[in-house]
Design an enzyme around this catalytic site. Structure first.
Site, PDB file in Angstrom:
ATOM      1  N   GLU A 398       0.973  -1.265  -0.042  1.00 29.09           N
ATOM      2  CA  GLU A 398       0.071   0.003  -0.039  1.00 29.09           C
ATOM      3  C   GLU A 398       0.772   1.227   0.083  1.00 29.09           C
ATOM      4  O   GLU A 398       0.958   2.127   1.173  1.00 29.09           O
ATOM      5  CB  GLU A 398      -1.034  -0.024   1.093  1.00 29.09           C
ATOM      6  N   GLU A 468      -3.798 -10.593   0.235  1.00 27.41           N
ATOM      7  CA  GLU A 468      -4.720 -10.788   1.442  1.00 27.41           C
ATOM      8  C   GLU A 468      -6.114 -10.999   1.244  1.00 27.41           C
ATOM      9  O   GLU A 468      -6.798 -10.566  -0.045  1.00 27.41           O
ATOM     10  CB  GLU A 468      -4.885  -9.156   1.948  1.00 27.41           C
TER      11      GLU A 468
END
Ligand code: GAL
Length: 948
Positions: A398, A468
Site C-alpha cells: 500500500e 490478502e
C-alpha cells in the site's frame, strides 16, 4: 542536537553503514550485545535500565499508538513533528578479545525509529529503515576493555512516512545487536543460486562469493568439497526443495580465514501459461500474512515463539507466509527453509497515509525519496537472498504507485532474476510477475481464474494471487470454502494469504478475578487510532488458536476426501504439490494416489460390522462415519471427512394435557405473556423471540460489494432489531397442545413477526414447535431468528452431541465435525478481545449445566448459544475483561442465522448465507434433568479408530 533533529527530516537513507549483505552463519567470533542497557529521555532524563531487544513504550517509556492508515502526525513530508520522543540508549561492555583480534562490524537487525550511533564517542552513522539490518565498520574504534555504545533514537523521522504499516507505532531497539569479527581474508558475502530441473531431476549450483581470498565450496551430501566460487556446477540428481519435503543440503564456503555454512535447497519458481510453477508443477499457496507480534514484547519475537508459530501453521495445513509488511527477523527464514513454508518476503515500505490525502506528495513518485526506496529494497533482498523458502520479493504494501516503485521492481529483478516480484499496488501489473489483489470477492476471482475479466495482453500472462483475503477479525472469517473451490478449479489462481495470522493485542495486566487484560487502539490515550482493527488474526496474541484456525485446516487440507455412503465409496483427491500419500496413516491401506490424481475406493472398515468378502463393507446408513488421515511422523490430522446420516426430528409423545392455569407437564406458563416461566426446578426468564445478534466485527463493517450501504449492524440498529416489543394475541388449547400466538416488532417501524408457539409435553419434557412469520415491509435482513431465554444462575459447562468442538455459522465451521463434546463456560462462549456474537454450536442434544441441575435441549442441527451475558451487554462492552462476572445464563436456540462474511475488510456475507425476512420454523425439546446426560452413546464410528 540540532543536526540530529535536522537530519531526521532527510529523506535520504541512513549513512555510514556497510553495503548490505546476506545474514550468514560463520565460524568467525561474534559477541551478542543483547541484554540490559541504560536508557534516558533526551534531553535531561535520568538513566534507567531497559531490555534490548525491546520496545520503549512496552518498558515504561512513552505509549504505543495503534493507527492503521492515517498518520498520527501532520502529513508534511519529509518533516516529522517537533513533538518527537527521543531516547538515548547506552551499553557499556568489555570487548570480547576474540572479536577484537580482527576487523569488526557492529550489526543492528532492527531499530524502530531513526537513530544515530556512536561507539566510544566516535559517530558510526545513522539508522534508517526500522525493520532492516544495518552494519557499521567498528575496526579501530572498538577497543580493549570497556567500550561505550550510544544510540540516540527518535520516534519520528522522514522515514516514518515510509513505515505506515497497519500495526503499533513502537520505537525501540527491538531486534538483536551483535559485534562480528570480520577476519582478513574472510567472506564478506555469499549469493547461492540453486535451481532444479524437473525434466531430468538435476540441480545446478552456483555460489557467488565476495572475498579477497581463495574460496572453496563444498556440498558433502553431493560428494563434492572442491567447487570453485562463481562457477555453475551441474548435479545429475538432487532432491528438490518444496514446503512438503524441505530437502536442504549443507553447503560450506571456506577460505583459510573463515567458514560460512549454508543450507541450500534446489528449487525453481517460474510462471508458465499464467500459472505459478514450482519445480515444473503448479503451486497453490495456502498462506497467511504474518506480522511479528508478541503481547508482551511487541515485534521482539523470540525464535522459539516463531518456531512454535510455524509448527502450528504446518499443523493446520498452511504452507505459505507473507511477511507482512517488512522482512522478519533474519533467522525466521532459516525456520521456513527447514520446516517447509513458502515465503513472500516484503520490503519494509508502506505509505498508505497518503491515500486519505489523495496520494498527494506520495514518496513513491517523488525523486527525493528514490535512494531511500532503492536502499530498502536492496537491504531486503541482500539479507535474505540465500533462502530456498523465499519465492517472492514484495516491493512493499500500500504505497500507491510511482517511479520509485518501478525502479525497485527493476532493481530486484536485475539483482535476483530467480524469484518473482510482487506488488499489489501495481494497478496494471506492469512491473511485477504476478497479478495480486487484496480482498477481491469470489465472483471477481472466478472471472480472473476463467480469463473472462477484461484484461490486457500482459496481465493475461500472469498468475493471480490474493496477497490478502478472508479478513479473520472477530467471529470469522466467513466464506473460506468458496475461495478454495475457485483455487482448485482454475490453474491461474495461485491461492493467497489470509489476513492475518496473529492478533496484535497488547497485554495490559490481569483483573482482580484473574482475567487477562488485552488492549487495542485507543487504550493508550491515542487521539488518532483505529480501535480494535488490529485484533484480526486466526490465532490470539498469545497464539492460542481462534476457531477460524480449525476451519482453515479443513479448507486448506491437501487431501480432499469425499464419502459416498450410498455407494460405500471414498474418493481421494491428492492436492499436494508433489507428495504422494505414503506419509499418511488412514488406519487402512491407502491406495496409490499421486499428486494431482483422484482415486475412488470402496470403504475399507478395519473393525466394524461384518466385512464383505473383499474386506469392504457397506456403511451402516444410520451411524456417522469418519475417515481421518494423519501425518505418520508429526501425528497431526491432515484431512478428514465425515458422513453424518440424516436424523429424524426429535419425537415426543404428547401425553400431557394443558391445564386451565396454564401448566403443561413440567412447565408453568405466565398467563400475561403466554411464555413459560418454569420448567421442573428451573425458573425460565425472558423467554422471547429474537432476530438480533450482538454485532460481530464483520457485522460492523461495510461489505465491499455494497460499500454505499450502512453496515449490517447499522441497518439492524436503524430498524431497532435489538428491541423487539411483544404483544400476546391469544393462548388456546389445541388437543394436547398449548398454542400461544404473539406478535413482535421493533418500535418505530410497521414490520415485525407473527409467532406461533405450539407447546406439547410427555409429562417430562416440553416440545416447542415455533413458527416465525414476517409481516410488513422489513427494512433489513435479520441477524438470526430464534428464541432467547435466561436462567438465573451461571452455567459451568455445556455437554453436547452435534457439531464441534468449534462454533458454526452458515459460512464458517468447516472444521467442526459431528461427535460428543464438553466445553466449559468460556470455551463454549468463545470469548474474543472485543466482545461480539460468537459460539453457536449446531446441536442434536445438549445439556447446559447450571450446578447440579440444568437444561437439556434437543433438536436436529439446532444452533445453540450459551453465555453468561445478554446480547446487549456483549454489544456494549469494549473489552473481554470488562464483561461482568457470570451470574445468569442467556441461552438462544435458533431456527436460522446469518453468515458472518468478512465485511470488517472485504466482501460481506455471500447471498446464499444471508437471512432475508422469511418464514422460519424450529422444533426443539426442553427438559430439566437433575443430572448430566449419560456420556452420549458411542454412535460414532471411524475407520481410523476401530469401533468397539
Ligand atoms: C490491508 C492492509 C493490511 C491491513 C488490512 C486490514 O489493506 O494491507 O495491512 O491493514 O488491510 O486489516
Amino acid at each position: 542536537m540540532t543536526s540530529f533533529r535536522t537530519e531526521l527530516a532527510s529523506p535520504q537513507p541512513g549513512r555510514g553503514s556497510l553495503p548490505a549483505r546476506a545474514h550468514l552463519r560463520s565460524d568467525a567470533p561474534h559477541q551478542p550485545l543483547d541484554g540490559t542497557w541504560q536508557v534516558r529521555r533526551h534531553p535531561g532524563g535520568a538513566w534507567s535500565e531497559i531490555r534490548v531487544p525491546g520496545h520503549l513504550p512496552l518498558q515504561g517509556h512513552g505509549a504505543p499508538i495503534y493507527a492503521n492508515v492515517r498518520f498520527p502526525f501532520p502529513v508534511d513530508p519529509p518533516f516529522p513533528p517537533d513533538d518527537n520522543p527521543v531516547h538515548d540508549h547506552r551499553l557499556e561492555f568489555e570487548a570480547d578479545p576474540a572479536v577484537l583480534a580482527h576487523p569488526s562490524v557492529l550489526r543492528f537487525e532492527g531499530v524502530d525509529g531513526a537513530a544515530t550511533v556512536w561507539l566510544n564517542d566516535v559517530e558510526l552513522g545513522t539508522l534508517r529503515g526500522s525493520r532492516l539490518t544495518t552494519e557499521f565498520d567498528t575496526t579501530g574504534v572498538l577497543r580493549d576493555g570497556v567500550n561505550v555504545l550510544d544510540v540516540r533514537l527518535a520516534q519520528w523521522s522522514a522515514h516514518s512516512y515510509l513505515e505506515d504499516q497497519d500495526m503499533w507505532w513502537m520505537p525501540g531497539i527491538f531486534r538483536s545487536v551483535t559485534l562480528l569479527a570480520r577476519p582478513e581474508g574472510g567472506i564478506r558475502d555469499v549469493f547461492v543460486h540453486a535451481s532444479y530441473d524437473h525434466r531430468d531431476g538435476s540441480g545446478t549450483l552456483r555460489v557467488d562469493v565476495d572475498s579477497d581470498a581463495v574460496v572453496t565450496v563444498g556440498v558433502p551430501a553431493l560428494g563434492r568439497d572442491d567447487l570453485g566460487a562463481g562457477e555453475s556446477h551441474h548435479f545429475r540428481s538432487v532432491d528438490p526443495w518444496t514446503a512438503e519435503n524441505p530437502m536442504l543440503y549443507a553447503v560450506r564456503v571456506h577460505t583459510p580465514a573463515e567458514v560460512v555454512t549454508l543450507r541450500v535447497g534446489f528449487r525453481t519458481v517460474h510462471v508458465a501459461d499464467a500459472t505459478l510453477m514450482l519445480n515444473g508443477r503448479p503451486l497453490l499457496l495456502r498462506g497467511v500474512n504474518r506480522h511479528e507480534h508478541h503481547p508482551l514484547h511487541g515485534r521482539a519475537v523470540d525464535l522459539e515463539t516463531a518456531r512454535a508459530e510455524l509448527l502450528l501453521m504446518k499443523k493446520h495445513n498452511i504452507n505459505a507466509v507473507r511477511t507482512s509488511h517488512y522482512p522478519p527477523q533474519a533467522s525466521f527464514l532459516d525456520l521456513t527453509d527447514e520446516l517447509g513454508l513458502y515465503v513472500m518476503v516484503e520490503n519494509d515500505l508502506e505509505t498508505h497515509g497518503f491515500e486519505p490525502n489523495g496520494w498527494r506528495g506520495n514518496p513513491s513518485d517523488d525523486p527525493q525519496w528514490r535512494d531511500a526506496y532503492i536502499d530498502r529494497m536492496r537491504r531486503t533482498v541482500e539479507r535474505d537472498k540465500n533462502h530456498a523458502s523465499v519465492l517472492f520479493w514484495s516491493l512493499g504494501n500500500e504505497a500507491g504507485t510511482g517511479a520509485n516503485l518501478d525502479a525497485i521492481a527493476q532493481w530486484a529483478k536485475r539483482r535476483d532474476p530467480s524469484r518473482l516480484v510482487h506488488y499489489e499496488g501495481d494497478r496494471r501489473s506492469l512491473h511485477v510477475d504476478v497479478y495480486s489483489r487484496m480482498y477481491a470477492d469470489t465472483a471477481e476471482v472466478a472471472r480472473i481464474g476463467a480469463f473472462t475479466e477484461p484484461e490486457d495482453e500482459h496481465r493475461r500472462t500472469l498468475p493471480f494471487l490474493l496477497c490478502e483475503y478472508a479478513h479473520a477479525m472477530g467471529n470469522g472469517p466467513g466464506g473460506l470454502s468458496e475461495y478454495q473451490e475457485l483455487f482448485h478449479r482454475w490453474p491461474r489462481l495461485a491461492g493467497g494469504f489470509i489476513w492475518e495470522w496473529v492478533e496484535h493485542a497488547l497485554h495490559g495486566g490481569t483483573t482482580a478475578d484473574g482475567r487477562t487484560i488485552q488492549l487495542y487502539g485507543g487504550d493508550f490515550g491515542e487521539r488518532v487510532h483505529d480501535g480494535s482493527f488490529v485484533i484480526d488474526g486466526l490465532v490470539h496474541a498469545d497464539r492460542t488458536p481462534g476457531p477460524g484456525l480449525a476451519d482453515v485446516a479443513r479448507v486448506f487440507a491437501p487431501v480432499e476426501l469425499t464419502i459416498d455412503a450410498s455407494a460405500s465409496t471414498l474418493t481421494i483427491v491428492n492436492r499436494y504439490h508433489s507428495l504422494g500419500l505414503s506419509h499418511l496413516d488412514a488406519g487402512f491401506p491407502l491406495p496409490h494416489v499421486p499428486a494431482g490424481a483422484t482415486v475412488t475406493v470402496p470403504l475399507q472398515l478395519r473393525s466394524a460390522p461384518p466385512p464383505g468378502a473383499d474386506g469392504a463393507v457397506a456403511v451402516p446408513p444410520d451411524l456417522p462415519l469418519t475417515v481421518s488421515l494423519r501425518d505418520r511422523d508429526q501425528g497431526h490430522e491432515v484431512a478428514w471427512a465425515q458422513y453424518v446420516p440424516p436424523r429424524p426430528p426429535v419425537s415426543l409423545r404428547a401425553t400431557a394435557v394443558p391445564s386451565d392455569d396454564l401448566r403443561l407437564g413440567p412447565a408453568v406458563f405466565d398467563p400475561g405473556t403466554g411464555m413459560p416461566v418454569r420448567l421442573g426446578d428451573l425458573d425460565l426468564h425472558d423467554v422471547a423471540v429474537s432476530l438480533w445478534r450482538a454485532p460481530t466485527e464483520n457485522d460492523r463493517g461495510r461489505g465491499w460489494e455494497e460499500h454505499d450501504l450502512p453496515s449490517m449492524a447499522d441497518r439492524w440498529a436503524a430498524a431497532h432489531l435489538d428491541d423487539l416489543r411483544t404483544r400476546l394475541i391469544d393462548v388456546t388449547v389445541d388437543g394436547a397442545a398449548l398454542v400461544v400466538r404473539t406478535r413482535s416488532g421493533p418500535p418505530v417501524i410497521d414490520a415485525g413477526v407473527d409467532v406461533t408457539w405450539r407447546w406439547t409435553s410427555d409429562g417430562e419434557a416440553l416440545a416447542l414447535d415455533l413458527t416465525i412469520e414476517p409481516y410488513g415491509q422489513w427494512p433489513c435482513e435479520w441477524a438470526r431468528a430464534g428464541i432467547d431465554l435466561r436462567l438465573d444462575r451461571p452455567t459451568s459447562q455445556v455437554t453436547w452431541t452435534g457439531w464441534g468442538p468449534g462454533p458454526q455459522y452458515p459460512d464458517t465451521g468447516q472444521g467442526a465435525r459431528y461427535g460428543d463434546f464438553t466445553a466449559d463456560r468460556d470455551t463454549y462462549a468463545e470469548r474474543t478481545v472485543r466482545p461480539q456474537e460468537h459460539g453457536a454450536r449446531r446441536i442434536d442434544d445438549a445439556f447446559i449445566d447450571v450446578g447440579g441441575i440444568g437444561l437439556r435441549v434437543r433438536g436436529v442441527d439446532v444452533p445453540l448459544t450459551v453465555r453468561p451475558w445478554s446480547r446487549q451487554t456483549v454489544a456494549a462492552t469494549a473489552h473481554d475483561h470488562e464483561l461482568p462476572a457470570a451470574t445468569s445464563t442467556w441461552i438462544s436456540v435458533d431456527a436460522a442465522a446469518s453468515g458472518v462474511g468478512t465485511a470488517s475488510c472485504g466482501p460481506g456475507v455471500l447471498p446464499a448465507y444471508r437471512l432475508a425476512p422469511s418464514v422460519q420454523r424450529l422444533r426443539v425439546v426442553l427438559q430439566q434433568p437433575i443430572r448430566e446426560l449419560p456420556a452420549a452413546t458411542s454412535s460414532y464410528q471411524s475407520v481410523s479408530e476401530p469401533s468397539p
